[in-house]
Write a protein that holds these residues in place. Structure first.
Motif, mmCIF file in Angstrom:
data_model
loop_
_atom_site.group_PDB
_atom_site.id
_atom_site.type_symbol
_atom_site.label_atom_id
_atom_site.label_comp_id
_atom_site.label_asym_id
_atom_site.label_seq_id
_atom_site.Cartn_x
_atom_site.Cartn_y
_atom_site.Cartn_z
ATOM 1 N N TYR A 35 -4.340 4.247 6.446
ATOM 2 C CA TYR A 35 -4.049 2.824 6.592
ATOM 3 C C TYR A 35 -3.435 2.573 7.964
ATOM 4 O O TYR A 35 -2.829 3.466 8.562
ATOM 5 C CB TYR A 35 -2.996 2.375 5.560
ATOM 6 C CG TYR A 35 -3.378 2.494 4.115
ATOM 7 C CD1 TYR A 35 -3.106 3.652 3.386
ATOM 8 C CD2 TYR A 35 -3.975 1.429 3.446
ATOM 9 C CE1 TYR A 35 -3.428 3.747 2.042
ATOM 10 C CE2 TYR A 35 -4.298 1.514 2.090
ATOM 11 C CZ TYR A 35 -4.024 2.681 1.412
ATOM 12 O OH TYR A 35 -4.340 2.765 0.073
ATOM 13 N N GLN A 37 -0.587 -0.286 9.483
ATOM 14 C CA GLN A 37 0.383 -1.285 9.037
ATOM 15 C C GLN A 37 0.844 -2.083 10.234
ATOM 16 O O GLN A 37 1.351 -1.525 11.208
ATOM 17 C CB GLN A 37 1.580 -0.604 8.360
ATOM 18 C CG GLN A 37 2.602 -1.592 7.840
ATOM 19 C CD GLN A 37 3.789 -0.924 7.181
ATOM 20 O OE1 GLN A 37 4.051 0.264 7.374
ATOM 21 N NE2 GLN A 37 4.523 -1.673 6.378
ATOM 22 N N GLY A 42 0.617 -6.458 6.193
ATOM 23 C CA GLY A 42 0.664 -5.465 5.133
ATOM 24 C C GLY A 42 -0.060 -4.191 5.531
ATOM 25 O O GLY A 42 -0.099 -3.815 6.697
ATOM 26 N N LEU A 43 -0.631 -3.519 4.547
ATOM 27 C CA LEU A 43 -1.390 -2.290 4.775
ATOM 28 C C LEU A 43 -2.877 -2.617 4.704
ATOM 29 O O LEU A 43 -3.330 -3.245 3.745
ATOM 30 C CB LEU A 43 -1.064 -1.251 3.698
ATOM 31 C CG LEU A 43 0.107 -0.341 3.955
ATOM 32 C CD1 LEU A 43 1.415 -1.103 3.848
ATOM 33 C CD2 LEU A 43 0.106 0.829 2.994
ATOM 34 N N GLU B 88 11.524 -3.148 2.648
ATOM 35 C CA GLU B 88 10.326 -3.949 2.429
ATOM 36 C C GLU B 88 9.645 -3.446 1.153
ATOM 37 O O GLU B 88 9.557 -2.245 0.910
ATOM 38 C CB GLU B 88 9.367 -3.852 3.615
ATOM 39 C CG GLU B 88 8.225 -4.848 3.542
ATOM 40 C CD GLU B 88 7.559 -5.128 4.874
ATOM 41 O OE1 GLU B 88 7.708 -4.319 5.795
ATOM 42 O OE2 GLU B 88 6.853 -6.164 4.974
ATOM 43 N N PHE B 90 6.283 -3.651 -1.450
ATOM 44 C CA PHE B 90 4.865 -3.951 -1.508
ATOM 45 C C PHE B 90 4.374 -3.875 -2.946
ATOM 46 O O PHE B 90 4.622 -2.889 -3.634
ATOM 47 C CB PHE B 90 4.056 -2.960 -0.665
ATOM 48 C CG PHE B 90 4.279 -3.074 0.810
ATOM 49 C CD1 PHE B 90 5.256 -2.323 1.434
ATOM 50 C CD2 PHE B 90 3.509 -3.935 1.573
ATOM 51 C CE1 PHE B 90 5.473 -2.432 2.799
ATOM 52 C CE2 PHE B 90 3.706 -4.048 2.940
ATOM 53 C CZ PHE B 90 4.693 -3.291 3.551
ATOM 54 N N PHE B 104 -3.157 -3.813 -1.268
ATOM 55 C CA PHE B 104 -1.727 -4.074 -1.116
ATOM 56 C C PHE B 104 -1.480 -5.530 -0.721
ATOM 57 O O PHE B 104 -2.264 -6.136 0.015
ATOM 58 C CB PHE B 104 -1.143 -3.172 -0.029
ATOM 59 C CG PHE B 104 -1.045 -1.730 -0.434
ATOM 60 C CD1 PHE B 104 -2.162 -0.909 -0.391
ATOM 61 C CD2 PHE B 104 0.156 -1.191 -0.868
ATOM 62 C CE1 PHE B 104 -2.084 0.425 -0.774
ATOM 63 C CE2 PHE B 104 0.251 0.135 -1.246
ATOM 64 C CZ PHE B 104 -0.871 0.945 -1.198
ATOM 65 N N GLY B 105 -0.359 -6.050 -1.193
ATOM 66 C CA GLY B 105 0.101 -7.335 -0.694
ATOM 67 C C GLY B 105 0.663 -7.190 0.715
ATOM 68 O O GLY B 105 0.772 -6.088 1.241
ATOM 69 N N ASP B 106 1.032 -8.336 1.297
ATOM 70 C CA ASP B 106 1.524 -8.320 2.671
ATOM 71 C C ASP B 106 2.981 -7.876 2.788
ATOM 72 O O ASP B 106 3.488 -7.722 3.903
ATOM 73 C CB ASP B 106 1.374 -9.708 3.303
ATOM 74 C CG ASP B 106 -0.075 -10.064 3.547
ATOM 75 O OD1 ASP B 106 -0.364 -11.258 3.739
ATOM 76 O OD2 ASP B 106 -0.918 -9.144 3.523
ATOM 77 N N GLY B 107 3.650 -7.710 1.670
ATOM 78 C CA GLY B 107 5.013 -7.216 1.697
ATOM 79 C C GLY B 107 6.047 -8.325 1.619
ATOM 80 O O GLY B 107 5.820 -9.453 2.073
#
Lengths: 112, 114
Positions: A35, A37, A42-43, B88, B90, B104-107
């Motif tokens: 990934y 970031q 996000g990822l 953070e 997620f 994944f969400g953006d956090g």
């Protein structure tokens, strides 16, 4: 405990250089992932592999390639770096499809 | 394809206050759900997961999340936060049949103030 290690914590490269990022996991996991970031994004999945020599593109594969010659090792290759590849790169592995992932500490790559 | 929305990008709270970090997902099939935590300059760590069974799942450090299928949500809660919870968070979802990928969400950045 599962351990995922990444070859470098910090890297600084010049535009156009080739970069290898290596990831090693010690728990015989089938699945491995790369990934990137970025703040607010996000990822984002670059590539993943579900078996040796097998790979699938993720959401943002452009500019990247991968190699998985051994089960425990998954490499991310940036053939010719550009400044927009400055990012945090995270490697992860998981035992079974869809289950939890175990992450390495990340490599912060800066391309100048 | 599945998607994840974390409804708050930043959540500031005072120490010992309760907190809720909200996560909604969309999927037409059954899912696995996860919360991960990332401390500064580290990778992500699994906080808790829902695979099946009880819809309320707990972590060892006092967080809990409830899977709500009708509202397609998996909100994370803690009744009393500590300074050390600053990190953070997620939310992630994976399908039973997507070859191991998670979305994944953006956090959400949780900042606990003294």
């Amino acid at each position: 405990d599962v351990k995922v290690t990444q070859s470098s914590r910090y890297l600084v490269k010049r535009t156009g250089e080739k970069v290898f990022l290596e990831c090693v996991q010690d728990m015989d996991h089938e699945n491995m992932f790369w990934y990137r970031q970025d703040p607010g994004l996000g990822l984002r999945l670059i590539y993943f592999s579900y078996d040796v020599k097998m790979k699938e593109k993720g959401d943002i594969p452009e500019g990247y390639s991968v190699s998985r010659e051994k089960k425990e090792r998954f490499s991310l290759i940036l053939e010719s770096t550009s400044t927009n590849q400055t990012s945090m790169y995270l490697c992860a592995s998981s035992l079974l499809a869809g289950y939890e992932q175990y992450f390495g500490p990340g490599t912060r790559l800066t391309v100048t | 394809a599945q998607s994840v929305t974390q409804l708050d990008s930043q959540v500031p709270v005072f120490e010992e206050a309760p907190v809720e970090l909200r996560c909604n997902y969309s999927s037409s099939v059954s899912v696995y759900l996860f919360w991960y935590v990332q401390y500064p300059n580290q990778g992500l760590q699994l906080l808790l997961k829902y695979l099946s069974g009880s819809t309320l799942v707990e972590s060892i450090n006092g967080f809990e999340a409830e899977f709500n299928k009708s509202q397609t949500s998996f909100h994370l809660r803690k009744p009393s936060v500590h300074i050390s919870d600053t990190a953070e968070y997620f939310c992630a979802v994976s399908l039973y049949t997507n070859a191991g990928k998670s979305t994944f969400g953006d956090g959400t950045t949780l900042t606990v103030k003294p």
